[in-house]
Design an enzyme around this catalytic site. Structure first.
Site, PDB file in Angstrom:
ATOM      1  NE  ARG A  24      -2.911  -1.323   3.352  1.00 39.87           N
ATOM      2  CZ  ARG A  24      -3.188  -0.869   4.392  1.00 39.87           C
ATOM      3  NH1 ARG A  24      -4.489  -0.096   4.338  1.00 39.87           N
ATOM      4  NH2 ARG A  24      -2.760  -1.119   5.616  1.00 39.87           N
ATOM      5  CD  GLU A  25       4.563  -0.391  -1.810  1.00 40.30           C
ATOM      6  OE1 GLU A  25       3.442  -0.447  -2.166  1.00 40.30           O
ATOM      7  OE2 GLU A  25       5.144  -1.182  -1.791  1.00 40.30           O
ATOM      8  CG  LEU A  26      -1.438   5.468  -4.356  1.00 41.55           C
ATOM      9  CD1 LEU A  26      -0.542   6.373  -5.095  1.00 41.55           C
ATOM     10  CD2 LEU A  26      -2.352   5.062  -5.475  1.00 41.55           C
ATOM     11  N   GLY A 447     -26.079   1.443  17.469  1.00 41.13           N
ATOM     12  CA  GLY A 447     -25.220   0.416  18.112  1.00 41.13           C
ATOM     13  C   GLY A 447     -23.775   0.887  18.487  1.00 41.13           C
ATOM     14  CD  GLU A 499     -22.147  -2.128  16.810  1.00 41.33           C
ATOM     15  OE1 GLU A 499     -21.543  -2.016  16.031  1.00 41.33           O
ATOM     16  OE2 GLU A 499     -23.234  -2.043  16.920  1.00 41.33           O
ATOM     17  CD  GLU A 620     -23.468  -1.802  -0.093  1.00 43.51           C
ATOM     18  OE1 GLU A 620     -23.596  -0.833   0.327  1.00 43.51           O
ATOM     19  OE2 GLU A 620     -22.441  -2.314   0.047  1.00 43.51           O
ATOM     20  CB  CYS A 658     -26.700   3.902   6.872  1.00 45.28           C
ATOM     21  SG  CYS A 658     -25.876   2.422   6.669  1.00 45.28           S
ATOM     22  CG  HIS A 709     -22.858  10.338   7.413  1.00 44.80           C
ATOM     23  ND1 HIS A 709     -24.305  10.514   7.237  1.00 44.80           N
ATOM     24  CD2 HIS A 709     -22.594   9.358   7.078  1.00 44.80           C
ATOM     25  CE1 HIS A 709     -24.633   9.214   7.095  1.00 44.80           C
ATOM     26  NE2 HIS A 709     -23.533   8.441   6.951  1.00 44.80           N
ATOM     27  CB  CYS A 741     -25.675   5.747  10.686  1.00 46.39           C
ATOM     28  SG  CYS A 741     -24.791   4.236  10.510  1.00 46.39           S
TER      29      CYS A 741
HETATM   30  N1  GLN Z   1     -24.757  -1.234  14.518  1.00 41.57           N
HETATM   31  C1  GLN Z   1     -23.979  -0.691  13.502  1.00 41.57           C
HETATM   32  C2  GLN Z   1     -23.354   0.773  14.156  1.00 41.57           C
HETATM   33  O1  GLN Z   1     -23.970   1.382  14.728  1.00 41.57           O
HETATM   34  C3  GLN Z   1     -24.461  -0.191  12.158  1.00 41.57           C
HETATM   35  C4  GLN Z   1     -23.638   0.365  11.248  1.00 41.57           C
HETATM   36  C5  GLN Z   1     -24.282   0.614   9.689  1.00 41.57           C
HETATM   37  O2  GLN Z   1     -25.344   0.847   9.621  1.00 41.57           O
HETATM   38  N2  GLN Z   1     -23.136   0.621   8.807  1.00 41.57           N
HETATM   39  O3  GLN Z   1     -22.116   1.074  13.836  1.00 41.57           O
HETATM   40 ZN    ZN Z   2     -26.084   2.904   9.249  1.00 38.83          ZN
END
Ligand code: GLN
Ligand code: ZN
Length: 779
Positions: A24-26, A447, A499, A620, A658, A709, A741
């Site tokens: 991963r030199e870049l 979470g 978590e 996705e 999300c 975000h 999220c």
């Molecule tokens: N439970 C995960 C968190 O809170 C959900 C993350 C996600 O939706 N990408 O980080």
């Molecule tokens: Zn999320």
């Protein structure tokens, strides 16, 4: 098998190669440049050295025609924006002051200006920077990067083929610039853009490119008549230029469908088509249009997106059938090798028996070269390679890792009833109200809590052997205590353990499931300098023991409020892994679902009343062609319900996704039959709440009121306003209050303040509602 005369020998080629380098030199060079530790000259030098090393590797493996221009310091779509002069107004000053810094400003923003938006490249996990175009956009050719890289490859004595994002795909990937009318269609700029491509093509021709590749993956999606007409016009115009190289129009990720006849009739010299996975339909479609007489066909018969050794004999048979329809057939991977790691032989920790099953970028180039040789000179000429390949495939098929009779028996015995909650929602809701005794507008989080430097240091200490597992877990329990204490103090209603022990929401589970393999160097670019190491879902999946129960139980032991169990759902477990290609995805998903179902059952048995199964990847991995979507959604929602369907009525199942735009899968979201869903909504001002309501979504929902975000702390008033907007669509009895999220990327100070405001907002809006407490509510 048909063989060709030697002068028409099939050539081996690829469309792109991993950029990062073996170590991963870049990444190191680019991030070093951002931090001021690496000069621009040194960065350019590292980049040029990596390109040269890649080309040498390709040539050494027997690749006849090497790609140029596929390399990028950040993203190839951003490079295309630079190439056509589509610099957003807000970045022009930075670009004028210093093109390199301006380039990174577009990618990452600066203190004063926002970056370009980033989104997923089709259905891959690679993210590109979205071009911003408007009625005032003025294009101007800037072919410097392409010309430099072409010259570098020519200097090595190679046959380079510059690779460009094609004009139609470029416009279809763009979005209206800020200030442009919302209904502005970037495709309307085609006639302005084509002369710029013409100039770049002429420049590349003059600089010595015989062929140039124009990538048009957007044409494998459903396209309307106007879009197909745009493609026809574009390639008629470019094909009619006097001064130009030969043109190879490349498509990948799916079949061309209606776009195939358009490109087949275009005055270009070659097409590159994908013949793997869902794109295998290109074979029949090609026959239906009468082949590609007079054209070169580059056949993507080696899967460029997955890491399994190809079935060379099968690929050779496909190539053999293609010899008729085209004038000349060359061999390639289905798409750029950007989407796979560099070199499987670096995986010295893997079982040596497993290694020959794998083909990362480097191994794929050898496969392509073998196939080209086999196509030109007959299968006998590559008999040794074919035999070794057969042995690898046989060893994989017969391995106990890929076939666990117990897993197979259990999966085969699954019934529809297993994937259905026993009670209808109304009954469940009543049982859950009685058990949980939550207030109206209950507050919760998604979470994760901040993944602090301390947590990462603990993981590094464990890896380096500075602490043992017991010491590591003690530090994780410290974090859980802090998270629980904070949530109690703040007054959240349904708590989480935070978590802290999870490095990554998929990897954490993959490491604990039998059937998954982990790599040490299997890095794949996600965006810019961010790389991920997806685990390999190689075999039949089983769960040797509980994975999360001790964490949730520990957290629950610290509080009287309900603590949510937190799992990653089966669809996401597949989407963010390299998945096995020897059985339908739905079968693999069912195995993962059964393993997770055991975890759900263990959580429930341990007294967990609320269990969340995250499925952020559900949308996705939606197939690119709408015709393929119902089948996907059927197995995907089925796997989720199989995970969660066995719980009691009074166990509340949550899910989380999300994204804010989910219109095309709202029915699938309903089909999950989760009791509560949390979704991203803060930036779109609760639009999802209205979309759920319009659909008649019957269960509880938590549209996010805190945009995680950004480090920005939303005020309590702002969160309350969003809640009131939510209440216009969803009745108070079914509305939850939560962030968009997880908080893992946030720092504690802003997470703390934002959650305090979120709870204050919930309290304020509860007070405004009439005085009817939910039965037994704590207020
Ligand atoms: N439970 C995960 C968190 O809170 C959900 C993350 C996600 O939706 N990408 O980080
Ligand atoms: Zn999320």
């Amino acid at each position: 098998m048909t063989t060709k005369p030697a002068d028409a020998a099939a050539r081996a080629t690829v469309y792109g190669y991993p950029r990062q380098g073996p170590d991963r030199e870049l990444k190191k060079a680019v991030e070093g440049y951002w931090k001021g530790r690496v000069t621009a000259g040194a960065l350019r030098g590292t980049a040029a050295e990596l390109r040269r090393a890649n080309w040498r590797q390709l040539a050494g493996a027997g690749i006849d025609e090497v790609p140029t221009g596929d390399f990028s310091l950040y993203d190839h779509v951003l490079d295309t924006s630079v190439m056509v002069g589509a610099i957003p107004a807000r970045h022009r000053a930075a670009v004028a002051a210093d093109p390199l810094d301006g380039y990174f400003a577009m990618a990452r923003g600066t203190r004063d200006v926002a970056p370009l938006e980033m989104t997923k490249w089709f259905d891959t996990n690679y993210h590109y920077l979205v071009p911003e175009l408007g009625p005032d956009t003025v294009f101007a050719p800037d072919p410097v990067k392409q010309l430099v890289e072409l010259a570098e490859a020519l200097a090595l004595g190679l046959t380079p083929r510059p690779v460009l994002v094609g004009p139609v795909t470029y416009l279809l990937l763009a979005k209206p610039a800020p200030g442009a009318p919302a209904d502005f269609e970037p495709l309307s700029l085609l006639d302005r853009l084509l002369p710029v491509y013409a100039a770049v093509l002429a420049g590349l021709r003059a600089a010595g490119a015989e062929w140039v590749q124009l990538d048009e993956p957007a044409l494998v999606q459903d396209r309307d008549a106007a879009e197909l007409d745009a493609a026809a016009r574009a390639y008629h115009m470019l094909g009619s230029l006097a001064e130009r190289p030969k043109l190879l129009v490349a498509s990948y990720f799916d079949r061309l469908g209606e776009a195939l006849p358009v490109l087949a009739e275009a005055p270009v010299e070659g097409l590159a088509l994908d013949f793997t996975g869902p794109a295998a339909g290109n074979l029949d479609d090609l026959a239906a249009v009468g082949g590609l007489p007079g054209k070169r066909l580059v056949a993507g018969v080696v899967d460029g997106r997955n890491i399994w050794a190809a079935d060379l004999r099968k690929a050779l048979a496909t190539l053999g059938t293609l010899l008729g329809p085209a004038d000349r057939v060359d061999v390639a991977a289905s798409c750029s090798l950007l989407h796979v790691p560099l070199d499987a032989t670096a995986e010295t920790d893997l079982d040596p028996q497993v290694l020959p099953w794998l083909a990362f970028a480097r191994q794929k180039t050898a496969e392509i070269a073998t196939l080209a040789a086999g196509l030109s000179r007959g299968a006998e000429a590559v008999a040794g390679e074919l035999a070794a390949n057969r042995a690898a495939l046989d060893s994989r098929a017969a391995s106990p890792l890929t076939r666990d009779p117990a897993v197979r028996a259990r999966t085969a015995a699954v019934t529809d009833a297993d994937a259905r909650r026993a009670q209808p929602y109304a009954e469940r809701a009543a049982a859950q109200r009685a058990r949980l005794r939550l207030p109206l507008l209950p507050t919760t989080t998604i979470g994760s809590f901040p993944q602090t430097g301390d947590l990462r240091a603990a993981r590094a200490d464990l890896r380096a052997g500075r602490i043992d597992t017991a010491g590591y877990e003690e530090r994780m329990r410290d974090a859980v205590r802090e998270v629980i204490a904070f949530q109690e103090r703040t007054g959240l209603d349904v708590l989480v353990h935070g978590e802290p022990e999870r490095n990554d929401m998929v990897q954490y589970f993959a490491e604990q499931l039998t059937g998954y393999l982990a790599t040490r160097h299997g890095w794949v670019q996600s965006y810019g300098t961010r790389y991920v190491r997806p685990p390999i879902l190689a075999g039949d999946i089983s769960r040797p023991g509980p994975m999360t129960v001790r964490w949730t139980s520990y957290a629950q032991s610290l509080t009287d409020r309900p603590v949510k169990g937190m799992l990653t759902g089966p669809v996401t477990m597949l989407a963010w892994s390299f998945v096995r290609d020897d059985q339908p995805l739905g079968d693999t998903a069912r195995q993962v679902a059964l393993a997770l179902r055991d975890e759900v059952e263990d959580l429930e048995a341990a007294g967990t009343a609320v269990i969340q199964v995250d499925e952020p990847a559900l949308r996705e991995t939606l197939p690119l062609r709408t015709a393929d979507r119902p089948a996907y959604l059927a197995w995907a929602t089925g796997a989720f319900r199989l995970t969660t369907g066995g719980v009691r009525a009074d166990t509340q199942v949550h899910t989380h996704m999300c994204y804010a735009e989910f219109g095309d899968i709202v029915q699938a979201i309903d089909d999950l039959d989760a009791d509560v869903i949390s979704l991203e909504a803060a930036r779109s001002h609760m639009q999802v709440a209205h979309e759920l309501a319009a659909h008649g979504y019957p269960r509880e929902a938590g549209p996010g009121v805190y945009d995680i975000h950004s480090p920005r702390v939303p005020g309590a008033d702002e969160a309350a306003r969003l809640l009131r907007t939510g209440l216009e669509a969803i009745p108070a009895e079914r509305l939850w209050v939560n962030p968009d999220c997880g908080l893992k990327t946030r720092g504690w100070p802003e997470a703390r303040a934002s959650l305090e405001n979120l709870v204050a907002a919930a309290r304020a809006v509860r007070a405004e509602l009439d005085d009817r407490p939910a039965p037994g509510a704590r207020r």
